[in-house]
Write a protein that holds these residues in place. Structure first.
Motif, mmCIF file in Angstrom:
data_model
loop_
_atom_site.group_PDB
_atom_site.id
_atom_site.type_symbol
_atom_site.label_atom_id
_atom_site.label_comp_id
_atom_site.label_asym_id
_atom_site.label_seq_id
_atom_site.Cartn_x
_atom_site.Cartn_y
_atom_site.Cartn_z
ATOM 1 N N MET A 1 27.211 78.292 80.868
ATOM 2 C CA MET A 1 27.386 78.946 79.354
ATOM 3 C C MET A 1 27.417 80.480 79.260
ATOM 4 O O MET A 1 26.462 80.896 79.835
ATOM 5 C CB MET A 1 26.097 78.358 78.630
ATOM 6 N N ILE A 2 28.310 80.733 78.561
ATOM 7 C CA ILE A 2 28.431 82.396 78.704
ATOM 8 C C ILE A 2 27.364 83.244 77.820
ATOM 9 O O ILE A 2 27.108 84.129 78.261
ATOM 10 C CB ILE A 2 29.850 82.393 77.890
ATOM 11 N N ILE A 3 26.826 82.509 77.040
ATOM 12 C CA ILE A 3 25.826 83.161 76.223
ATOM 13 C C ILE A 3 24.456 83.543 77.344
ATOM 14 O O ILE A 3 23.703 84.482 77.243
ATOM 15 C CB ILE A 3 25.291 82.556 75.046
ATOM 16 N N TYR A 4 24.345 82.569 78.369
ATOM 17 C CA TYR A 4 23.433 83.096 79.299
ATOM 18 C C TYR A 4 23.349 84.304 79.746
ATOM 19 O O TYR A 4 22.469 85.075 80.003
ATOM 20 C CB TYR A 4 23.286 81.712 80.307
ATOM 21 N N GLY A 5 24.471 84.624 80.280
ATOM 22 C CA GLY A 5 24.897 86.027 80.846
ATOM 23 C C GLY A 5 24.456 87.020 79.724
ATOM 24 O O GLY A 5 23.886 88.132 79.874
ATOM 25 N N THR A 6 24.971 86.859 78.733
ATOM 26 C CA THR A 6 24.799 88.050 77.420
ATOM 27 C C THR A 6 23.096 87.970 77.402
ATOM 28 O O THR A 6 22.711 89.151 76.857
ATOM 29 C CB THR A 6 25.608 87.678 76.073
ATOM 30 N N ALA A 7 22.511 86.716 77.216
ATOM 31 C CA ALA A 7 21.040 86.719 76.884
ATOM 32 C C ALA A 7 20.374 87.664 78.029
ATOM 33 O O ALA A 7 19.453 88.342 77.728
ATOM 34 C CB ALA A 7 20.625 85.420 76.747
ATOM 35 N N LEU A 8 20.952 87.400 79.503
ATOM 36 C CA LEU A 8 19.914 88.128 80.257
ATOM 37 C C LEU A 8 20.249 89.576 80.199
ATOM 38 O O LEU A 8 19.383 90.302 80.326
ATOM 39 C CB LEU A 8 20.908 87.522 81.824
ATOM 40 N N ALA B 1 20.846 91.167 77.469
ATOM 41 C CA ALA B 1 20.293 91.452 76.271
ATOM 42 C C ALA B 1 18.754 91.723 76.747
ATOM 43 O O ALA B 1 17.998 92.772 76.246
ATOM 44 C CB ALA B 1 20.420 90.708 75.151
ATOM 45 N N VAL B 2 18.170 90.556 77.624
ATOM 46 C CA VAL B 2 16.577 90.864 77.551
ATOM 47 C C VAL B 2 16.532 92.352 78.678
ATOM 48 O O VAL B 2 15.348 92.806 78.454
ATOM 49 C CB VAL B 2 16.311 89.427 78.300
ATOM 50 N N CYS B 3 17.071 92.178 79.754
ATOM 51 C CA CYS B 3 17.049 93.416 80.588
ATOM 52 C C CYS B 3 17.143 94.574 79.729
ATOM 53 O O CYS B 3 16.468 95.718 79.850
ATOM 54 C CB CYS B 3 18.252 93.414 81.496
ATOM 55 N N HIS B 4 18.127 95.048 78.622
ATOM 56 C CA HIS B 4 18.312 96.067 77.850
ATOM 57 C C HIS B 4 17.193 95.858 77.181
ATOM 58 O O HIS B 4 16.372 97.238 77.321
ATOM 59 C CB HIS B 4 19.536 95.604 77.003
ATOM 60 N N LEU B 5 16.457 95.175 76.616
ATOM 61 C CA LEU B 5 15.199 95.393 75.606
ATOM 62 C C LEU B 5 14.060 95.851 76.455
ATOM 63 O O LEU B 5 13.440 96.778 76.166
ATOM 64 C CB LEU B 5 15.048 93.874 74.947
ATOM 65 N N LEU B 6 14.048 95.125 77.778
ATOM 66 C CA LEU B 6 12.899 95.405 78.268
ATOM 67 C C LEU B 6 12.822 96.746 79.246
ATOM 68 O O LEU B 6 12.050 97.567 79.082
ATOM 69 C CB LEU B 6 12.622 94.411 79.768
ATOM 70 N N THR C 1 30.873 81.337 84.792
ATOM 71 C CA THR C 1 30.535 81.419 83.263
ATOM 72 C C THR C 1 29.646 82.243 82.681
ATOM 73 O O THR C 1 30.055 83.182 82.021
ATOM 74 C CB THR C 1 30.663 80.069 82.919
ATOM 75 N N SER C 2 28.458 81.964 83.220
ATOM 76 C CA SER C 2 27.464 83.108 82.638
ATOM 77 C C SER C 2 27.742 84.359 83.140
ATOM 78 O O SER C 2 27.621 85.498 82.271
ATOM 79 C CB SER C 2 26.249 82.831 83.537
ATOM 80 N N GLU C 3 28.262 84.762 84.269
ATOM 81 C CA GLU C 3 28.239 86.314 84.564
ATOM 82 C C GLU C 3 29.354 86.708 83.762
ATOM 83 O O GLU C 3 29.365 88.049 83.514
ATOM 84 C CB GLU C 3 29.049 86.153 86.348
ATOM 85 N N SER C 4 30.316 85.944 83.276
ATOM 86 C CA SER C 4 31.625 86.566 82.579
ATOM 87 C C SER C 4 30.814 87.087 81.106
ATOM 88 O O SER C 4 31.393 87.784 80.371
ATOM 89 C CB SER C 4 32.630 85.540 82.148
ATOM 90 N N GLY C 5 29.845 86.432 80.844
ATOM 91 C CA GLY C 5 29.010 86.951 79.743
ATOM 92 C C GLY C 5 28.505 88.328 79.566
ATOM 93 O O GLY C 5 28.181 89.012 78.755
ATOM 94 N N VAL C 6 28.257 88.713 80.907
ATOM 95 C CA VAL C 6 27.880 90.495 81.362
ATOM 96 C C VAL C 6 29.097 91.104 81.547
ATOM 97 O O VAL C 6 29.563 92.218 80.888
ATOM 98 C CB VAL C 6 27.034 90.204 82.718
ATOM 99 N N HIS C 7 30.085 90.394 82.427
ATOM 100 C CA HIS C 7 31.132 91.230 82.662
ATOM 101 C C HIS C 7 32.388 91.635 81.396
ATOM 102 O O HIS C 7 32.636 92.823 81.424
ATOM 103 C CB HIS C 7 32.186 90.399 83.528
ATOM 104 N N TYR C 8 32.263 90.745 80.305
ATOM 105 C CA TYR C 8 32.739 91.176 79.159
ATOM 106 C C TYR C 8 32.295 92.584 78.405
ATOM 107 O O TYR C 8 33.118 93.405 78.293
ATOM 108 C CB TYR C 8 32.707 89.838 78.115
#
Lengths: 126, 253
Positions: free
Chosen positions: A1-8, A10-15, A59-66
């Motif tokens: 799921m692409i959102i997993y990457g983006t969520a990861l 986001a969590v790193c960003h916020l922390l 796919t998850s990684e592409s949520g970050v790469h984007y």
């Protein structure tokens, strides 16, 4: 799921931002101390471990790469909202101080980078 | 007709921003290929066009946020604002090779300290030369030469007057813009090729916006390395500016 990457991401960003704020608070500074840098380190570390345990699908990684790829457009948008008018109105003090520090720092960058040992082979691994 | 168009753009600010920036990047790419035969990077041209538009926007609106102050382009403020900028910078860390970053760790830290102290000294000396002889004003202008956030934070902490604060912010903004524009031009001279060199640059050049835009226009692969160091710049400056650096200036005056 692409959102997993983006969520990861986001969590790193916020922390990271949170730690930067806490660090700034602990040091008694009215600013964030290295929050983005801490977030980057968190993301690098979590990528390392998730990769090793095979939890990170392409796919998850592409949520970050984007978002990484959107970097340059974001910078262009950032340039569009600089206070260029005020910068030009700042007069000679601002201009000379800015040019002086850029030139001096540029010389230092050039000097330090010339000392870099020539072991950089273009190892296109991975 | 125009009202309908303007309302649609305003109500979909961020989406409008994507379209506008996409168009600017496309035009810059074409200019880069057709007019400079690829010698000047498309992203460098896009940043220049962005700064030009920021000037026009600032002139038309009289505001402080360039194009983003025009209602039609308010989404630019969100797209290029701190939140998405930092989000995208953090995302680039995904491409960092940790061993490269670790190898340059100590030299990055040295560059960071030099990048805080040298601009400060330059700023203080220039302020002095132009007749600002009190420690508060000299420190504030010197701090502005570190980054445009360090300037006002320091000035507010030590009680500088608002015109000195404005001058200090202007110094920082000019510095950031200069770094954006001159980095791709001076890349050869600066030896910006390796991750380590990008980290040295990130520490010395300061200002996340200047460093990352400058590196983006030089070699996209170097952006995360420069950003990794530069992001500590403002924090370090805000830490030293109102404390150590101010005390030193006050002792000297």
């Amino acid at each position: 799921m692409i959102i997993y990457g983006t969520a990861l991401l986001a969590v790193c960003h916020l922390l990271g931002i949170l730690s930067g704020d806490l660090l700034g608070h602990a040091l008694g500074v009215k600013s964030n101390v290295g929050g983005v840098g801490i977030a980057m380190l968190l993301l690098m570390t979590s990528r390392f471990y998730l990769h090793r345990s095979g939890w990170l699908s392409a796919t998850s990684e592409s949520g970050v790469h984007y978002w990484g790829a959107l970097y340059i457009p974001v910078v262009v948008a950032m340039a569009m909202q600089q206070n260029v008018v005020a910068a030009l109105r700042g007069g000679p003090v601002a201009l000379i101080a800015a040019v002086g520090s850029v030139v001096l720092c540029g010389l230092c960058v050039s000097f330090i980078n010339r000392m870099e040992p020539e072991i950089e082979q273009p190892t296109e691994g991975e | 007709m125009w009202e309908i168009f303007e309302k649609a753009a305003k109500d979909n600010g961020l989406v409008t921003a994507f379209a506008v920036v996409g168009l600017v990047v496309f035009v810059s790419g074409a200019i880069s290929r057709k007019m400079t035969f690829g010698r000047v990077q498309g992203s460098a041209i896009a940043i220049l066009i962005g700064l030009g538009l920021a000037y026009l926007g600032g002139r038309m609106s009289g505001g402080t946020k360039g194009l983003a102050d025009l209602a039609l382009f308010s989404g630019i403020g969100l797209m290029g604002g701190n939140m998405l900028r930092d989000f995208a910078i953090v995302a680039t860390a995904f491409e960092v090779r940790p061993e490269e970053a670790r190898r340059a760790g100590w030299i990055g830290a040295i560059a960071l300290v030099l990048g805080t102290i040298l601009p400060f000294i330059v700023g203080v000396c220039v302020a002095r030369a132009f007749g600002y002889s009190d420690a508060v004003s000299m420190t504030t202008i010197g701090a502005g030469a570190i980054t445009y956030i360090v300037g006002p934070v320091t000035g507010a902490a030590i009680g500088a007057s608002s015109d000195v604060m404005a001058l200090s912010i202007a110094t920082g903004v000019i510095k950031a813009i200069l770094v954006m524009i001159t980095t791709p031009i001076a890349a050869k001279f600066l030896r910006l090729k390796t991750p380590r060199s990008a980290m040295v640059f990130g520490g010395l050049a300061g200002t996340v916006s200047g460093v990352t835009a400058g590196l983006a226009a030089t070699d996209r692969k170097l952006v995360p390395y420069g950003a990794l160091v530069a992001t500590f710049h403002t924090g370090l400056g805000c830490l030293l500016g109102p404390s150590l650096l101010y005390l030193i200036v006050r002792a000297l005056v």
